[in-house]
Motif scaffolding. Structure first.
Motif, PDB file in Angstrom:
ATOM      1  N   ALA A  29       0.828  -1.215   0.000  1.00  0.00           N
ATOM      2  CA  ALA A  29       0.000   0.000   0.000  1.00  0.00           C
ATOM      3  C   ALA A  29       0.859   1.260   0.000  1.00  0.00           C
ATOM      4  CB  ALA A  29      -0.939  -0.019   1.206  1.00  0.00           C
ATOM      5  N   LYS A  30       1.912   1.307   0.827  1.00  0.00           N
ATOM      6  CA  LYS A  30       2.756   2.503   0.891  1.00  0.00           C
ATOM      7  C   LYS A  30       3.475   2.742  -0.426  1.00  0.00           C
ATOM      8  CE  LYS A  30       3.573   2.604   5.880  1.00  0.00           C
ATOM      9  NZ  LYS A  30       4.599   2.578   6.958  1.00  0.00           N
ATOM     10  N   LEU A  31       3.950   1.665  -1.039  1.00  0.00           N
ATOM     11  CA  LEU A  31       4.625   1.801  -2.335  1.00  0.00           C
ATOM     12  C   LEU A  31       3.664   2.349  -3.376  1.00  0.00           C
ATOM     13  CD1 LEU A  31       6.897   1.352  -4.391  1.00  0.00           C
ATOM     14  CD2 LEU A  31       6.161  -1.037  -4.568  1.00  0.00           C
ATOM     15  N   GLU A  32       2.436   1.842  -3.417  1.00  0.00           N
ATOM     16  CA  GLU A  32       1.476   2.324  -4.407  1.00  0.00           C
ATOM     17  C   GLU A  32       1.133   3.787  -4.165  1.00  0.00           C
ATOM     18  OE1 GLU A  32      -1.893  -0.211  -4.570  1.00  0.00           O
ATOM     19  OE2 GLU A  32      -0.810  -1.866  -5.515  1.00  0.00           O
ATOM     20  N   SER A  33       0.996   4.175  -2.898  1.00  0.00           N
ATOM     21  CA  SER A  33       0.707   5.579  -2.587  1.00  0.00           C
ATOM     22  C   SER A  33       1.847   6.477  -3.066  1.00  0.00           C
ATOM     23  CB  SER A  33       0.492   5.737  -1.085  1.00  0.00           C
ATOM     24  OG  SER A  33       0.307   7.093  -0.748  1.00  0.00           O
ATOM     25  N   ARG A  34       3.081   6.021  -2.860  1.00  0.00           N
ATOM     26  CA  ARG A  34       4.232   6.814  -3.321  1.00  0.00           C
ATOM     27  C   ARG A  34       4.261   6.910  -4.844  1.00  0.00           C
ATOM     28  NH1 ARG A  34       9.315   5.392  -4.905  1.00  0.00           N
ATOM     29  NH2 ARG A  34       9.148   3.249  -4.160  1.00  0.00           N
ATOM     30  N   LEU A  35       3.956   5.825  -5.533  1.00  0.00           N
ATOM     31  CA  LEU A  35       3.950   5.846  -6.996  1.00  0.00           C
ATOM     32  C   LEU A  35       2.913   6.825  -7.529  1.00  0.00           C
ATOM     33  CD1 LEU A  35       4.279   2.015  -7.803  1.00  0.00           C
ATOM     34  CD2 LEU A  35       6.073   3.747  -7.892  1.00  0.00           C
ATOM     35  N   LEU A  36       1.743   6.840  -6.913  1.00  0.00           N
ATOM     36  CA  LEU A  36       0.685   7.746  -7.363  1.00  0.00           C
ATOM     37  C   LEU A  36       1.072   9.204  -7.134  1.00  0.00           C
ATOM     38  CD1 LEU A  36      -2.455   5.804  -6.070  1.00  0.00           C
ATOM     39  CD2 LEU A  36      -1.545   5.871  -8.395  1.00  0.00           C
ATOM     40  N   GLU A  37       1.708   9.497  -5.988  1.00  0.00           N
ATOM     41  CA  GLU A  37       2.152  10.872  -5.721  1.00  0.00           C
ATOM     42  C   GLU A  37       3.287  11.269  -6.648  1.00  0.00           C
ATOM     43  OE1 GLU A  37       3.039  11.950  -1.772  1.00  0.00           O
ATOM     44  OE2 GLU A  37       0.979  11.714  -1.044  1.00  0.00           O
ATOM     45  N   ASP A  38       4.218  10.346  -6.897  1.00  0.00           N
ATOM     46  CA  ASP A  38       5.327  10.647  -7.816  1.00  0.00           C
ATOM     47  C   ASP A  38       4.811  11.027  -9.194  1.00  0.00           C
ATOM     48  OD1 ASP A  38       7.104  10.144  -5.816  1.00  0.00           O
ATOM     49  OD2 ASP A  38       7.750   8.180  -6.552  1.00  0.00           O
ATOM     50  N   ASP A  48      -0.881  19.612  -5.341  1.00  0.00           N
ATOM     51  CA  ASP A  48      -1.961  18.772  -4.821  1.00  0.00           C
ATOM     52  C   ASP A  48      -1.497  17.876  -3.685  1.00  0.00           C
ATOM     53  OD1 ASP A  48      -3.488  19.916  -6.781  1.00  0.00           O
ATOM     54  OD2 ASP A  48      -3.331  18.219  -8.157  1.00  0.00           O
ATOM     55  N   THR A  49      -0.183  17.616  -3.614  1.00  0.00           N
ATOM     56  CA  THR A  49       0.356  16.738  -2.575  1.00  0.00           C
ATOM     57  C   THR A  49       0.917  17.522  -1.395  1.00  0.00           C
ATOM     58  OG1 THR A  49       2.585  16.669  -3.554  1.00  0.00           O
ATOM     59  CG2 THR A  49       0.967  15.094  -4.383  1.00  0.00           C
ATOM     60  N   MET A  50       0.982  18.858  -1.492  1.00  0.00           N
ATOM     61  CA  MET A  50       1.531  19.675  -0.410  1.00  0.00           C
ATOM     62  C   MET A  50       0.422  20.105   0.540  1.00  0.00           C
ATOM     63  SD  MET A  50       4.112  22.263  -2.396  1.00  0.00           S
ATOM     64  CE  MET A  50       5.150  21.728  -3.755  1.00  0.00           C
ATOM     65  N   ALA A  51       0.838  20.512   1.742  1.00  0.00           N
ATOM     66  CA  ALA A  51      -0.100  21.155   2.662  1.00  0.00           C
ATOM     67  C   ALA A  51      -0.512  22.506   2.070  1.00  0.00           C
ATOM     68  CB  ALA A  51       0.544  21.347   4.033  1.00  0.00           C
ATOM     69  N   ALA A 290      13.591  19.224  -1.794  1.00  0.00           N
ATOM     70  CA  ALA A 290      14.214  20.442  -2.313  1.00  0.00           C
ATOM     71  C   ALA A 290      13.297  21.127  -3.320  1.00  0.00           C
ATOM     72  CB  ALA A 290      15.563  20.111  -2.954  1.00  0.00           C
ATOM     73  N   GLN A 291      12.627  20.324  -4.153  1.00  0.00           N
ATOM     74  CA  GLN A 291      11.718  20.902  -5.144  1.00  0.00           C
ATOM     75  C   GLN A 291      10.540  21.592  -4.464  1.00  0.00           C
ATOM     76  OE1 GLN A 291      11.661  20.836  -8.957  1.00  0.00           O
ATOM     77  NE2 GLN A 291      10.484  22.506  -8.072  1.00  0.00           N
ATOM     78  N   GLU A 292      10.046  21.023  -3.371  1.00  0.00           N
ATOM     79  CA  GLU A 292       8.942  21.648  -2.638  1.00  0.00           C
ATOM     80  C   GLU A 292       9.377  22.981  -2.049  1.00  0.00           C
ATOM     81  OE1 GLU A 292       5.875  20.614   1.047  1.00  0.00           O
ATOM     82  OE2 GLU A 292       7.005  19.018   0.035  1.00  0.00           O
ATOM     83  N   SER A 293      10.594  23.023  -1.486  1.00  0.00           N
ATOM     84  CA  SER A 293      11.107  24.291  -0.953  1.00  0.00           C
ATOM     85  C   SER A 293      11.252  25.326  -2.055  1.00  0.00           C
ATOM     86  CB  SER A 293      12.449  24.065  -0.254  1.00  0.00           C
ATOM     87  OG  SER A 293      12.311  23.195   0.845  1.00  0.00           O
ATOM     88  N   ILE A 294      11.725  24.891  -3.221  1.00  0.00           N
ATOM     89  CA  ILE A 294      11.869  25.799  -4.355  1.00  0.00           C
ATOM     90  C   ILE A 294      10.515  26.369  -4.762  1.00  0.00           C
ATOM     91  CG2 ILE A 294      12.483  25.916  -6.803  1.00  0.00           C
ATOM     92  CD1 ILE A 294      14.671  23.836  -6.208  1.00  0.00           C
TER      93      ILE A 294
END
Length: 613
Positions: A29-38, A48-51, A290-294
């Motif tokens: 489940a965790k792997l699939e969640s990460r794949l969908l967010e990636d 959409d994935t950030m606060a 790093a991309q989120e901070s940017i």
């Protein structure tokens, strides 16, 4: 015969298989969640994935620094597209290894493997894992059958939780959604059967609306059995609780197993490995912080810049200023009813950001580049260096992470080629024709079957039979393509070797010592050519001496002219070589042949004509 009729794959076994499949999916489940967010990050939907940050109505546009990293890494993988060379482990298998080296590229090309490799290169760099499958497809070639190589989506592949090598899993499932009507045409036994399943596949967010109403889930179930102390790989294809095919119920494979090598037909190419899973993580997982901070910094700086370029005002609710005229910058006059005080309209003060925030943004961009190994030189920015060797040296230093990832790809590619060879060994019973590239780049057509890959008798020892051996091969993987700068660097090296006299047959012994100390691509091939040139020169001298001896015996006049010609040519070449070396005008490697002698003689005549008296 009664045993062949009894079905081993029963409804109860399929229910147990479905229970295991659900367990495997829960563990993934965790792997699939990460794949969908990636995938959301890759498609530019990172917000959409950030606060939630800032005003929801403000435009939030993601920057593409992380996308640029993946673009560069994908290009590096395509530049290093692999090519197999099959090496025998025993002398008697040399011919078969040579034939395999010739036909394997044809099989890969027929499977459009470069396209498959390119698609899976995206998966490896984005998600951290490229998954391949090597099947035997009995429907190919009008029923003759052939190897099928394809890419697999990790969302559809399920394995035992906690293992790090997919071959260690007790079961492996591959689930696909297929059209119900086509399934019924292919498998008539499904007509009137309930194809519903309480299992569901995770799906990526798509621009298209995909309906599952007319789809049914088909499960390819691979598992191992242990019979008579031996492990066998078996395969079952089912939909709902209806068996579509089962190797245990097939008399041809019931005792033998589905694939003779006993391994699952899947190969996973991992970028960054992680403990407890055969899947890895990719550059999106590595650089997303790093991309989120940017993105957040870029958003804040952009909003501050917009606030500074678009003045804002405080206006009293009962102010007599005509608001429509005030907001119309094309109107030079703004009407006011009654008196106008300073409190009626006051500009909102803007506080511009200090340059330290912009510098922090640039530092975050550099952090992303450094972390992901996406240096400027890898993208063509060479800091003023123009020489091919210098550019190649900079790229050599900057491309370490790409080379490391490509080595992992080559290891996975070697496993893939091993499975292709095993499919050939098991199923190529009938000869088939291949068009290969022969000598001097001419096409050749050969027939190939698996007879040379089957068990071979060992040579007898002291009159005793020594049993049988299985031909086994080593797989050497090299890059089929190289970038332009590495090609230029190799061309410069070839010119330097020419100037150093490496290709001069008279200096073959020295050249072999020099080449033995060097390290470059295809060195062994060059060493063989230099040895051949030296040997040819020795044979030429021997044949010249024999011809001269025969001429002395039977044609004395001819012998005298031959001797003058041979000795004159050698003496002239040697004299011109020494003279040019003293003047530093001709490199040593340019002498030693009749052509070189003519060239040096022409240069000498030219100098005599142009030299003043």
């Amino acid at each position: 015969m009664s045993e062949m009729i009894v079905k081993r794959i029963t409804r109860e076994r399929l229910m147990e298989a479905n229970r295991i499949l659900k367990k495997y999916k829960a563990g993934k489940a965790k792997l699939e969640s990460r794949l969908l967010e990636d995938e959301k990050w890759w498609r530019g939907h990172a917000w959409d994935t950030m606060a939630e940050q800032g005003n929801p109505r403000d435009p939030k546009r993601p920057t593409k620094w992380l996308v640029n990293v993946i673009l560069g890494k994908h290009a590096d993988m395509m530049d290093a597209y692999p090519e197999p060379v099959i090496l025998p482990r025993e002398e008697g298998d040399q011919q078969e290894a040579k034939r395999l080296t010739s036909i394997l590229p044809v099989i890969l090309e027929q499977n459009h493997f470069e396209e498959v490799y390119g698609k899976q290169a995206w998966e490896k760099n984005k998600h951290g894992t490229a998954a391949y499958a090597v099947y035997w497809d009995s429907t190919k070639l009008n029923g003759l059958g052939d190897v099928n190589i394809c890419g697999i989506d990790l969302l559809n592949l399920f394995w035992e939780p906690g293992i790090e090598d997919i071959q260690q899993s007790r079961n492996v499932f591959l689930v696909s959604a297929q059209d119900r009507d086509l399934l019924i045409k292919t498998y008539p036994q499904l007509a009137g059967v309930n194809m519903q399943s309480d299992f569901s596949l995770s799906r990526y967010a798509s621009e298209s609306s995909v309906s599952m109403e007319d789809k049914a889930l088909v499960v390819d179930w691979y598992y191992h059995t242990f019979e008579n102390g031996q492990e066998r790989l078996h395969y079952c294809k089912y939909c709902g609780l209806e068996v579509l095919y089962a190797s245990e119920d097939d008399p041809l494979f019931r005792e033998r197993g589905w694939y003779d090598d006993g391994e699952y037909p899947f190969v996973l190419d991992v970028l960054f490995p992680q403990k407890g899973s055969p899947a890895g993580w990719g550059y999106i997982d590595l650089g997303r912080d790093a991309q989120e901070s940017i993105d957040l910094l870029d958003y804040a700086i952009s909003m501050n810049a917009r606030a500074g370029t678009l003045p804002r005002f405080f206006r009293k609710a009962d102010s007599a200023i005509n608001l429509d005229q005030f907001l119309d910058f094309t109107n030079p006059v703004v009407e006011v009813e009654g008196g106008l005080g300073e409190a009626d309209m006051m500009p909102i003060q803007h506080y511009p950001l200090d340059t330290i925030y912009v510098q922090h943004l640039n530092n975050k961009i550099e952090e992303l580049k450094q972390t992901c190994g996406n240096m400027d030189v890898t993208n063509g920015i060479t800091s003023g260096v123009t020489a091919a060797s210098g550019i190649a040296a900079q790229q050599e230093a900057a491309g370490r992470t790409s080379r490391d990832g490509n080595k992992g790809t080559y290891r996975a590619y070697g496993k893939l080629i091993e499975k292709v060879i095993e499919r050939i060994r098991q199923f190529y019973e009938v000869p088939r024709a291949f068009r290969i590239m022969g000598q001097q780049s001419a096409y050749e057509f050969i027939q190939f079957d698996s007879s040379g890959l089957q068990l071979q008798p060992n040579p007898p020892l002291i009159g005793r039979e020594m049993g049988w051996r299985k031909p086994v091969f080593d797989i050497h993987v090299a890059a089929q393509k190289q970038n332009a700068y590495s090609k230029m660097a190799q061309n410069e090296l070839a010119l330097q070797l020419l100037r150093a006299g490496v290709f001069n047959p008279q200096l073959s012994d020295q050249s072999l010592l020099l080449l033995g100390m060097m390290d470059f691509s295809r060195k062994e091939e060059l060493i063989r050519d230099v040895e051949k040139n030296g040997t040819m020169r020795q044979w030429l001298a021997m044949w010249q001496q024999m011809a001269l001896e025969l001429a002395k015996k039977y044609e004395p006049d001819t012998a005298e002219r031959m001797a003058r010609g041979i000795l004159g040519l050698n003496g002239e070449v040697e004299a011109l070589r020494r003279r040019s070396e003293q003047k530093g005008e001709a490199p040593t490697g340019e002498v030693g042949t009749a052509n070189a002698a003519h060239m040096l003689r022409a240069r000498e005549n030219s100098r005599n004509v142009s030299r003043p008296d």
